[in-house]
Design a protein around this motif. Structure first.
Motif, PDB file in Angstrom:
ATOM      1  N   VAL A  86       0.842  -1.190   0.000  1.00  0.00           N
ATOM      2  CA  VAL A  86       0.000   0.000   0.000  1.00  0.00           C
ATOM      3  C   VAL A  86       0.880   1.244   0.000  1.00  0.00           C
ATOM      4  N   ALA A  87       0.276   2.375  -0.273  1.00  0.00           N
ATOM      5  CA  ALA A  87       1.019   3.644  -0.295  1.00  0.00           C
ATOM      6  C   ALA A  87       0.070   4.775   0.055  1.00  0.00           C
ATOM      7  N   GLY A  88       0.648   5.893   0.435  1.00  0.00           N
ATOM      8  CA  GLY A  88      -0.134   7.101   0.674  1.00  0.00           C
ATOM      9  C   GLY A  88      -0.236   7.895  -0.626  1.00  0.00           C
ATOM     10  N   GLY A  89      -1.419   8.387  -0.946  1.00  0.00           N
ATOM     11  CA  GLY A  89      -1.604   9.193  -2.162  1.00  0.00           C
ATOM     12  C   GLY A  89      -1.034  10.586  -1.950  1.00  0.00           C
ATOM     13  N   LEU A  90      -0.295  11.097  -2.929  1.00  0.00           N
ATOM     14  CA  LEU A  90       0.291  12.439  -2.816  1.00  0.00           C
ATOM     15  C   LEU A  90      -0.324  13.418  -3.805  1.00  0.00           C
ATOM     16  N   LEU A 198       3.220  10.530  -7.487  1.00  0.00           N
ATOM     17  CA  LEU A 198       1.833  10.103  -7.290  1.00  0.00           C
ATOM     18  C   LEU A 198       1.610   9.592  -5.876  1.00  0.00           C
ATOM     19  N   ALA A 199       2.603   8.875  -5.334  1.00  0.00           N
ATOM     20  CA  ALA A 199       2.379   8.185  -4.058  1.00  0.00           C
ATOM     21  C   ALA A 199       3.678   8.050  -3.280  1.00  0.00           C
ATOM     22  N   VAL A 200       3.526   7.882  -1.969  1.00  0.00           N
ATOM     23  CA  VAL A 200       4.691   7.720  -1.088  1.00  0.00           C
ATOM     24  C   VAL A 200       4.561   6.411  -0.315  1.00  0.00           C
ATOM     25  N   GLU A 201       5.681   5.697  -0.241  1.00  0.00           N
ATOM     26  CA  GLU A 201       5.736   4.461   0.561  1.00  0.00           C
ATOM     27  C   GLU A 201       7.145   4.309   1.143  1.00  0.00           C
ATOM     28  N   MET A 202       7.514   3.132   1.622  1.00  0.00           N
ATOM     29  CA  MET A 202       8.748   3.035   2.394  1.00  0.00           C
ATOM     30  C   MET A 202       9.754   2.005   1.869  1.00  0.00           C
ATOM     31  N   GLU A 203       9.497   1.397   0.721  1.00  0.00           N
ATOM     32  CA  GLU A 203      10.380   0.318   0.268  1.00  0.00           C
ATOM     33  C   GLU A 203      10.770   0.343  -1.216  1.00  0.00           C
ATOM     34  N   GLY A 204       9.874   0.818  -2.082  1.00  0.00           N
ATOM     35  CA  GLY A 204      10.015   0.593  -3.522  1.00  0.00           C
ATOM     36  C   GLY A 204      11.347   1.028  -4.117  1.00  0.00           C
ATOM     37  N   ALA A 228      -1.774  10.170   3.120  1.00  0.00           N
ATOM     38  CA  ALA A 228      -0.538  10.636   3.761  1.00  0.00           C
ATOM     39  C   ALA A 228      -0.770  11.934   4.548  1.00  0.00           C
ATOM     40  N   ASP A 229      -1.972  12.055   5.134  1.00  0.00           N
ATOM     41  CA  ASP A 229      -2.304  13.280   5.867  1.00  0.00           C
ATOM     42  C   ASP A 229      -2.590  12.960   7.330  1.00  0.00           C
TER      43      ASP A 229
END
Ligand code: ADE
Length: 263
Positions: A86-90, A198-204, A228-229
């Protein structure tokens, strides 16, 4: 297979899950399965839809993902590595329930300036790591098929959790860093610094760097679990439980089935 066995030489696809819930959803699909453990990573080897695969957990954060990717790239003869999670939408309009397939990835928390330009990985001359074009295309197509299928368990789970959602599949820049972005201020700062993300995550981006070092074609697919808020932690937990695993399982299975028809 044991932890001491030599490198497995059968060509296979690695599917790396960011979370336990996703791996748990994929494991029942695995046939003729065995396991090996290396560097604390449990690698589930077997077949899905006639395709030789290895399933593993990435762990959370860039170092964990890089270790998993290194174990997989050195232990198996990989034809592809796919990271799901999953990811946070930016970017504006990237909503909870959307699927983002990365065209390129970047580490948003990497800053070795003034020695190197902001975001550039020292020694590589690059800030952006490009995902494999054909893998990315085929994953996006699988996501689109599942999103629009009336029989998709994912579409049903998404509709139940978020009746108003009109999910779509998007492609573009995904940024990674060792932070769960959970304030509107931080999200806005990221959007200002990297407007195309587009999105933020922690591994990609970490997995991308390792795959690039080992010349393994890779792709990264993320379901948007939050914006992501300030509400990110609440939305994230609910989404993981209710939707994300069903979604990953449906897309990965569809993608492997399609791959088995073309190989
Ligand atoms: N993964 C899912 N949501 C995230 C967020 N808000 N920040 C970082 N990684 C995430």
């Amino acid at each position: 297979m044991t932890g001491e066995s030599v490198t497995d030489s059968r060509p296979r696809v690695a599917v790396v899950s960011a979370m336990h819930e996703e791996l748990r959803a994929l494991l029942p699909l695995l046939e003729r399965s065995s396991e090996l453990v290396m560097g604390g990573r449990r690698c589930h080897v077997g077949e899905i839809a006639g395709q030789a695969v290895v399933l593993a957990l990435s762990g959370i954060g860039k170092v964990a993902a890089a270790t998993t990717a290194t174990v997989l790239a050195t232990r198996f003869a990989l034809t592809a590595m796919v990271l799901t999670g999953v990811a946070g939408g930016l970017a504006e309009g990237v909503q909870v329930g959307d699927v983002v397939v990365a065209d390129t990835l970047l580490q948003h928390d990497l800053d070795a300036s003034p020695l190197f330009p902001r975001y550039v990985v020292p020694g590589t001359g690059r800030s952006h790591f490009q995902a494999d074009v054909s893998l990315t295309e085929s994953l996006a197509l699988a996501a689109q098929r599942q999103l629009t299928s009336p029989h998709s368990p994912w579409a049903a789970a998404l509709h139940e959790a978020l009746p108003q959602a009109h999910a779509s599949v998007r492609r573009g820049l995904v940024v990674s860093g060792d932070r769960f972005v959970s304030t509107s201020a931080e999200s806005r700062a990221l959007q200002r610094a990297l407007p195309e993300a587009l999105a933020v995550e922690m591994e990609g981006a970490a997995l991308a760097q390792v795959c690039s070092d080992f010349a393994v074609p890779f792709a990264v697919l993320r379901i948007i679990s939050d914006r992501a808020d300030d509400a990110a932690h609440v939305d994230f937990t609910r989404f993981i439980d209710e939707v994300a695993s069903a979604c990953t399982r449906a897309i990965v299975h569809d993608w492997l089935m399609a791959r088995s028809h073309t190989s």
